[in-house]
Write an enzyme that holds these catalytic residues in place. Structure first.
Site, PDB file in Angstrom:
ATOM      1  N   ASP A 185       6.538   1.937   6.519  1.00  0.00           N
ATOM      2  CA  ASP A 185       5.168   1.420   6.389  1.00  0.00           C
ATOM      3  C   ASP A 185       4.421   2.165   5.307  1.00  0.00           C
ATOM      4  O   ASP A 185       3.671   3.096   5.596  1.00  0.00           O
ATOM      5  CB  ASP A 185       4.443   1.554   7.736  1.00  0.00           C
ATOM      6  CG  ASP A 185       3.121   0.831   7.770  1.00  0.00           C
ATOM      7  OD1 ASP A 185       2.881  -0.006   6.881  1.00  0.00           O
ATOM      8  OD2 ASP A 185       2.318   1.104   8.678  1.00  0.00           O
TER       9      ASP A 185
ATOM     10  N   ASP B  28      -0.699   4.265   0.654  1.00  0.00           N
ATOM     11  CA  ASP B  28      -1.308   5.235   1.563  1.00  0.00           C
ATOM     12  C   ASP B  28      -0.606   5.184   2.918  1.00  0.00           C
ATOM     13  O   ASP B  28      -0.053   4.152   3.318  1.00  0.00           O
ATOM     14  CB  ASP B  28      -2.808   4.995   1.706  1.00  0.00           C
ATOM     15  CG  ASP B  28      -3.150   3.668   2.356  1.00  0.00           C
ATOM     16  OD1 ASP B  28      -2.559   2.652   1.953  1.00  0.00           O
ATOM     17  OD2 ASP B  28      -4.025   3.639   3.257  1.00  0.00           O
TER      18      ASP B  28
ATOM     19  N   GLU C 268       4.748  -5.727   4.543  1.00  0.00           N
ATOM     20  CA  GLU C 268       4.556  -5.071   5.837  1.00  0.00           C
ATOM     21  C   GLU C 268       5.847  -5.116   6.670  1.00  0.00           C
ATOM     22  O   GLU C 268       6.602  -6.082   6.596  1.00  0.00           O
ATOM     23  CB  GLU C 268       3.423  -5.740   6.610  1.00  0.00           C
ATOM     24  CG  GLU C 268       2.035  -5.459   6.070  1.00  0.00           C
ATOM     25  CD  GLU C 268       1.612  -4.016   6.248  1.00  0.00           C
ATOM     26  OE1 GLU C 268       2.205  -3.299   7.076  1.00  0.00           O
ATOM     27  OE2 GLU C 268       0.680  -3.599   5.542  1.00  0.00           O
TER      28      GLU C 268
ATOM     29  N   GLU D 206      -5.202   0.960   2.878  1.00  0.00           N
ATOM     30  CA  GLU D 206      -4.845  -0.012   3.895  1.00  0.00           C
ATOM     31  C   GLU D 206      -4.881   0.578   5.287  1.00  0.00           C
ATOM     32  O   GLU D 206      -5.231  -0.090   6.249  1.00  0.00           O
ATOM     33  CB  GLU D 206      -3.449  -0.576   3.607  1.00  0.00           C
ATOM     34  CG  GLU D 206      -3.117  -1.857   4.344  1.00  0.00           C
ATOM     35  CD  GLU D 206      -2.526  -1.649   5.741  1.00  0.00           C
ATOM     36  OE1 GLU D 206      -2.443  -2.632   6.507  1.00  0.00           O
ATOM     37  OE2 GLU D 206      -2.140  -0.499   6.056  1.00  0.00           O
ATOM     38  N   GLU D 207      -4.519   1.853   5.400  1.00  0.00           N
ATOM     39  CA  GLU D 207      -4.410   2.483   6.713  1.00  0.00           C
ATOM     40  C   GLU D 207      -5.740   2.994   7.249  1.00  0.00           C
ATOM     41  O   GLU D 207      -5.807   3.485   8.366  1.00  0.00           O
ATOM     42  CB  GLU D 207      -3.411   3.650   6.650  1.00  0.00           C
ATOM     43  CG  GLU D 207      -1.976   3.249   6.319  1.00  0.00           C
ATOM     44  CD  GLU D 207      -1.292   2.474   7.438  1.00  0.00           C
ATOM     45  OE1 GLU D 207      -1.969   2.134   8.436  1.00  0.00           O
ATOM     46  OE2 GLU D 207      -0.096   2.205   7.313  1.00  0.00           O
TER      47      GLU D 207
ATOM     48  N   HIS E 222       0.846  -1.203   0.000  1.00  0.00           N
ATOM     49  CA  HIS E 222       0.000   0.000   0.000  1.00  0.00           C
ATOM     50  C   HIS E 222       0.876   1.246   0.000  1.00  0.00           C
ATOM     51  O   HIS E 222       1.918   1.302   0.662  1.00  0.00           O
ATOM     52  CB  HIS E 222      -0.947   0.015   1.199  1.00  0.00           C
ATOM     53  CG  HIS E 222      -0.267   0.054   2.543  1.00  0.00           C
ATOM     54  ND1 HIS E 222       0.016   1.242   3.199  1.00  0.00           N
ATOM     55  CD2 HIS E 222       0.167  -0.927   3.359  1.00  0.00           C
ATOM     56  CE1 HIS E 222       0.597   0.975   4.358  1.00  0.00           C
ATOM     57  NE2 HIS E 222       0.699  -0.341   4.481  1.00  0.00           N
TER      58      HIS E 222
ATOM     59  N   HIS F 129       4.377   4.663  11.869  1.00  0.00           N
ATOM     60  CA  HIS F 129       3.344   5.538  12.431  1.00  0.00           C
ATOM     61  C   HIS F 129       3.911   6.525  13.461  1.00  0.00           C
ATOM     62  O   HIS F 129       3.139   7.213  14.131  1.00  0.00           O
ATOM     63  CB  HIS F 129       2.207   4.734  13.086  1.00  0.00           C
ATOM     64  CG  HIS F 129       1.403   3.939  12.106  1.00  0.00           C
ATOM     65  ND1 HIS F 129       0.117   3.510  12.373  1.00  0.00           N
ATOM     66  CD2 HIS F 129       1.680   3.473  10.866  1.00  0.00           C
ATOM     67  CE1 HIS F 129      -0.353   2.822  11.338  1.00  0.00           C
ATOM     68  NE2 HIS F 129       0.593   2.790  10.415  1.00  0.00           N
TER      69      HIS F 129
END
Length: 385
Positions: free
Chosen positions: A106, A75, A170, A141-142, A73, A358
């Site tokens: 990520d 995003d 991931e 995805e997030e 992903h 994150h």
């Protein structure tokens, strides 16, 4: 001809502000790279009432089996206050051998490594794979994961795409690159425990029914005893209350309702129906005269496990040869889009080290990008070897 540079690709991706659901230029950039390498590229936007539209990408080269899918992903989660960052969140700055930016681990960094490794592999084979290689990249995805991978896989199946295996990027390595490969994930289920009482004055409790008493009693029962003791491949399931909501700003008023939100991460001892039945049975036993119910939220995060075999053996061997470490096969952590992919083909997860995902100043050492590219390159050789 120089080798594809994963660092340059990662920098370019980090400079795309693709906070869910914004595409931010990331998919356009990937599409151009892959198209120039001979991939057939599709970009499609999926919709769902009540959710933002999300753009996704699917690209494939080759027509024969086996068909290896690289999934991921572009995003990212919001960076928060940019002033709290040492380096601009979407600047892609490199300082002292470290690349900074939202999505560095990520998981734009892993996508960059997959692309670089694939382009290098294709160059060594005259531009064509032995079988087929595809990139299945979502922009959802997030967030709620409704208009992303789950619909992209359905679209692919409807267009005749069949996958042999998948590697999802991931950031599951725990301490250093090469220490962990994810073979499965626990499921996730949200719920709200609601206890209804009768409003009244705190000085006259006999005229009221305080729902907080029942709420605390049921919560204690659900937290006191483990849901299970784990299984062969998974840690024990766990139920965690995440908020208590009464909505009563008045100190001399007994409220009429009390709520508590919770999340369960469950292993393969349960399915959705048996899990809900177990929780409700324990709640009923503890409730006494309290009037209660549980509102279960919809979930698309079921438990899954990929049995080790020839495919996982090749992935493990590639990691070991490229990093010098034999990875642990793990099912720890939260959910990922692998929960959707497993319905179409066996899937494993291997990406960067996840310690800063994150976080403010999300970052990845340049050496890790180089090393991960080498891992993916060896995976391609072993897979099609």
């Amino acid at each position: 001809m120089s080798k594809p540079d994963p660092i340059a690709i990662a920098r370019d991706l980090l400079r795309c502000p693709s906070v869910t659901p914004a595409e931010g230029g990331a998919l356009a950039y990937l599409g151009n790279l892959l198209s120039a390498a001979g991939f057939t590229v599709h970009r499609m936007t999926f919709t769902e009432p009540g959710t933002p539209d999300v753009e996704n990408l699917y690209a494939r080269i080759g027509t024969a089996a086996p068909h290896l899918m690289f999934a991921g992903h572009t995003d990212v989660v919001p960076p928060g206050d940019p002033k709290s960052w040492s380096h601009e969140p979407f600047g892609g700055e490199i300082v002292d051998g470290v690349l900074y930016g939202r999505g560095a681990v990520d998981m734009k960094g892993a996508i960059a490594c997959k692309v670089a490794a694939t382009l290098d592999y294709l160059a060594a084979r005259g531009g064509r794979p032995k079988g087929s290689i595809s990139f299945l990249i979502t922009g959802d995805e997030e967030s709620v994961a409704i208009n992303g991978t789950i619909k992209l896989l359905k679209w692919a199946a409807e267009h005749g795409e069949k996958f042999s295996h998948c590697i999802l990027g991931e950031p599951g390595n725990v301490v250093e690159l090469g220490d962990t490969i994810k073979l499965g994930r626990r499921g996730s289920q949200n719920g709200v425990l609601i206890v209804t009482g009768k409003q009244g004055h705190v000085a006259y409790p006999q005229r009221a029914d305080n729902p907080v008493r029942g709420l605390v009693r049921i919560m204690s029962a659900l937290m006191d005893e483990p849901l299970d003791s784990g299984s062969k491949h998974f840690d024990p399931s766990n139920l965690e209350f995440t908020s208590i909501d009464i909505g009563n700003p008045t100190v001399n008023l007994i409220p009429s309702e009390a709520r508590a939100h919770f999340n369960i991460r469950f292993n393969d001892c349960h399915d959705y129906a048996s899990l809900k039945a177990l929780v409700e049975q324990r709640a009923a036993a503890a409730a006494g005269k309290a009037r209660w119910r549980i509102d279960w939220e919809p979930s698309n995060a079921d438990v899954f496990y990929t049995e080790p075999g020839e495919f996982t053996d090749r992935v493990v061997a590639a990691v070991a040869e490229a990093t010098g470490r034999t990875p642990k096969l793990s099912t720890s952590g939260g959910t990922s889009d692998a929960r959707f992919i497993k319905d179409y083909c066996p899937v494993v997860e291997f990406g960067l080290v996840g310690t800063t995902m994150h976080a403010v100043d999300e970052q990845v050492p340049l050496a890790d990008l180089t090393a991960l590219t080498a891992v993916y390159r060896k995976m391609l050789d072993k897979y099609f070897g």
